[in-house]
Design a protein around this motif. Structure first.
Motif, PDB file in Angstrom:
ATOM      1  N   HIS A 121       0.829  -1.206   0.000  1.00  0.00           N
ATOM      2  CA  HIS A 121       0.000   0.000   0.000  1.00  0.00           C
ATOM      3  C   HIS A 121       0.864   1.257   0.000  1.00  0.00           C
ATOM      4  O   HIS A 121       0.563   2.230  -0.702  1.00  0.00           O
ATOM      5  CB  HIS A 121      -0.941   0.000   1.196  1.00  0.00           C
ATOM      6  CG  HIS A 121      -2.066  -0.980   1.072  1.00  0.00           C
ATOM      7  ND1 HIS A 121      -2.873  -1.304   2.123  1.00  0.00           N
ATOM      8  CD2 HIS A 121      -2.517  -1.709   0.017  1.00  0.00           C
ATOM      9  CE1 HIS A 121      -3.780  -2.186   1.724  1.00  0.00           C
ATOM     10  NE2 HIS A 121      -3.579  -2.449   0.451  1.00  0.00           N
ATOM     11  N   VAL A 161      -4.729   0.299  -3.257  1.00  0.00           N
ATOM     12  CA  VAL A 161      -4.539   0.706  -1.857  1.00  0.00           C
ATOM     13  C   VAL A 161      -5.721   0.328  -0.976  1.00  0.00           C
ATOM     14  O   VAL A 161      -5.625   0.375   0.241  1.00  0.00           O
ATOM     15  CB  VAL A 161      -4.229   2.221  -1.725  1.00  0.00           C
ATOM     16  CG1 VAL A 161      -2.921   2.576  -2.403  1.00  0.00           C
ATOM     17  CG2 VAL A 161      -5.373   3.075  -2.230  1.00  0.00           C
ATOM     18  N   ALA A 176      -3.686  -7.921  -4.122  1.00  0.00           N
ATOM     19  CA  ALA A 176      -2.912  -6.682  -4.218  1.00  0.00           C
ATOM     20  C   ALA A 176      -1.657  -6.914  -5.060  1.00  0.00           C
ATOM     21  O   ALA A 176      -1.255  -6.039  -5.834  1.00  0.00           O
ATOM     22  CB  ALA A 176      -2.541  -6.177  -2.824  1.00  0.00           C
TER      23      ALA A 176
END
Length: 134
Positions: free
Chosen positions: A53, A110, A118
């Protein structure tokens, strides 16, 4: 005659300063893309979701610039001083389209709380940045 030469010299000087200021303010999209790609390298190697992130935010900040939608001052701006964000500084419409896709992917990335998902987004971001870097 002396006043005319002085006025001409002043005009040349101020015009040069205006153009110099404009070129400095325009930014360098290629440098911003290079910085974002560096962070995409970090992103695909990140071991934790938090690190993923973080690097996605770094990429977002490079894409949109300090005054752009999605800029997050909580995260480092690796492109500080390079321009107004790669999307804003890029002159090629096709590259701008790629940069907007990167921005959209990172904006979604994010918010993803699954490491594998992710990472898939990270790979897509990295691939698009490699294309934009050409």
């Amino acid at each position: 005659m002396k006043k005319l030469r002085l006025l001409a010299a002043f005009s040349v000087l101020t015009t040069g300063l205006i153009f110099a200021g404009t070129s400095l303010a325009a930014g360098n999209a290629q440098q911003e893309i290079n910085k974002a790609l560096l962070h995409a390298d970090f992103l695909i190697k990140a071991n934790t979701l938090n690190h993923m992130h973080m690097h996605m935010h770094h990429i977002l900040n490079c894409m949109v610039g300090e005054h752009g939608k999605g800029f997050n001052a909580h995260y480092m701006n690796p492109c500080k001083g390079l321009g107004n964000g790669a999307i804003n500084d890029e002159t090629s419409a096709s590259k701008r389209k790629l940069l907007r896709q990167i921005d959209q992917l990172a904006s979604v990335g994010v918010t993803i709380n699954d490491h594998a998902a992710a990472h898939d987004v990270a790979l897509a971001i990295h691939s698009l940045l490699e294309q934009a870097d050409k």
